[in-house]
Design a protein around this motif. Sequence first.
Motif, PDB file in Angstrom:
ATOM      1  N   VAL A 146       0.839  -1.197   0.000  1.00 22.31           N
ATOM      2  CA  VAL A 146       0.000   0.000   0.000  1.00 22.31           C
ATOM      3  C   VAL A 146       0.876   1.250   0.000  1.00 22.31           C
ATOM      4  O   VAL A 146       1.801   1.366   0.802  1.00 22.31           O
ATOM      5  N   ARG A 148       0.662   5.550   0.180  1.00 21.18           N
ATOM      6  CA  ARG A 148      -0.191   6.684   0.551  1.00 21.18           C
ATOM      7  C   ARG A 148       0.475   7.959   0.041  1.00 21.18           C
ATOM      8  O   ARG A 148       1.619   8.241   0.399  1.00 21.18           O
ATOM      9  N   TYR A 232      -8.246   6.382  -5.760  1.00 25.00           N
ATOM     10  CA  TYR A 232      -7.819   5.063  -5.292  1.00 25.00           C
ATOM     11  C   TYR A 232      -7.386   4.256  -6.512  1.00 25.00           C
ATOM     12  O   TYR A 232      -8.117   4.167  -7.504  1.00 25.00           O
ATOM     13  N   LYS A 234      -5.495   0.594  -8.104  1.00 22.18           N
ATOM     14  CA  LYS A 234      -5.086  -0.797  -7.933  1.00 22.18           C
ATOM     15  C   LYS A 234      -4.143  -1.158  -9.073  1.00 22.18           C
ATOM     16  O   LYS A 234      -4.277  -0.650 -10.196  1.00 22.18           O
ATOM     17  N   ALA A 239      -0.842  -4.458  -5.526  1.00 22.56           N
ATOM     18  CA  ALA A 239      -0.651  -3.276  -4.683  1.00 22.56           C
ATOM     19  C   ALA A 239      -1.777  -2.260  -4.902  1.00 22.56           C
ATOM     20  O   ALA A 239      -2.494  -2.308  -5.915  1.00 22.56           O
ATOM     21  N   SER A 240      -1.916  -1.340  -3.960  1.00 15.44           N
ATOM     22  CA  SER A 240      -2.904  -0.276  -4.081  1.00 15.44           C
ATOM     23  C   SER A 240      -2.296   1.045  -3.641  1.00 15.44           C
ATOM     24  O   SER A 240      -1.258   1.079  -2.966  1.00 15.44           O
ATOM     25  N   LEU A 241      -2.948   2.128  -4.034  1.00 16.96           N
ATOM     26  CA  LEU A 241      -2.426   3.467  -3.729  1.00 16.96           C
ATOM     27  C   LEU A 241      -3.583   4.380  -3.349  1.00 16.96           C
ATOM     28  O   LEU A 241      -4.590   4.459  -4.069  1.00 16.96           O
TER      29      LEU A 241
END
Length: 339
Positions: A146, A148, A232, A234, A239-241
């Motif tokens: 993740v 940010r 948001y 993917k 992973a995601s952000l």
Amino acid sequence: MNKLRIGIIGVGGIAQGRHIPAFLQLADICEITAVSDVNRERAREIAEKYNIPNAYEDYRQLFSEVDAVCICTPNKFHAEITIAAFDAGVHVLCEKPMALNADECEAMIAASQKAGKVLAIAYHYRFMKEAQAAKKAMSEVGTPLVARVQALRRRKVPGWGVFINKELQGGGSLIDFGCHLLDLALWLMGNPTETAVSGTAYNALSKKPNQVNQWGTYDHETFNVDDHVTAYLKFDNGASLLFETSWAANIKDDLANVSISGVDGGLNVFPFELYTTKNGMLLNSEASWLPGEEDPGVPQAKNFIDACLGLDELIVKPEEALQVSRIIDRIYESGGNSI
């Protein structure tokens, strides 16, 4: 070794504040031989101020006198001038964002490849000491999970230049400010391919009358770009952000930061900190000293020059800058936008 001859196209704030001083600090390997600006008098003033031999109104006039150009114009003209430079056989360092949209970015890359010339994009956050340290430390983070990203300012809509001109810039806080931290996060993560992008853009705050704004005045009635964006993302590696950017947020303090949590550890970029486990303990590490330049414009300029001379690879590759613009397009196009 012959010096690389540099031309500056557009001599506004970013040219005078970052690029011209950076190239001048590298006078042993380059020289600024010409500038151009649609305001011919301003071009002449800047040429005289920095002892640059030639000044023009039409940027095409300087191509014959340079090996490379630095494009510092509004976003609308990035693609047009870049492609013209490649047609003239000249290398290009273009200010961010790469262009108004991903289609223009792809045309710029195609022109670069056809000409066999270097195309660099000025995402200077990558050259900051903290960012370089974070890139080296990603091995201790392991597989990113993740990220940010926060690029937030409190009541600082730019009231000068063309920053809030949608036709010339293509957008507001996202395309101007948020793009820097988005690019940095993607680079640290290894530029995985985005598979889903959802976002919302706002400008309700900046359309209210009687604004309290720290960076000048503007017409709230005609304000038509984003001043706050959330998103948001993917990626194909799982992973995601989480992303947020604003020129005008009602928050306590400005914040520009990237933090990443991975399988093995985590890190924070500004300030640089590393979060790991060892010997059954939770450890927070911070550097007592970081190598590198205080002004990221200098290593950015040097990397560009070295790439033009065949001495180094670009740190910001055009395909990576294309990804940033592609994601920006998808955020703006995402459903639920209030603009």
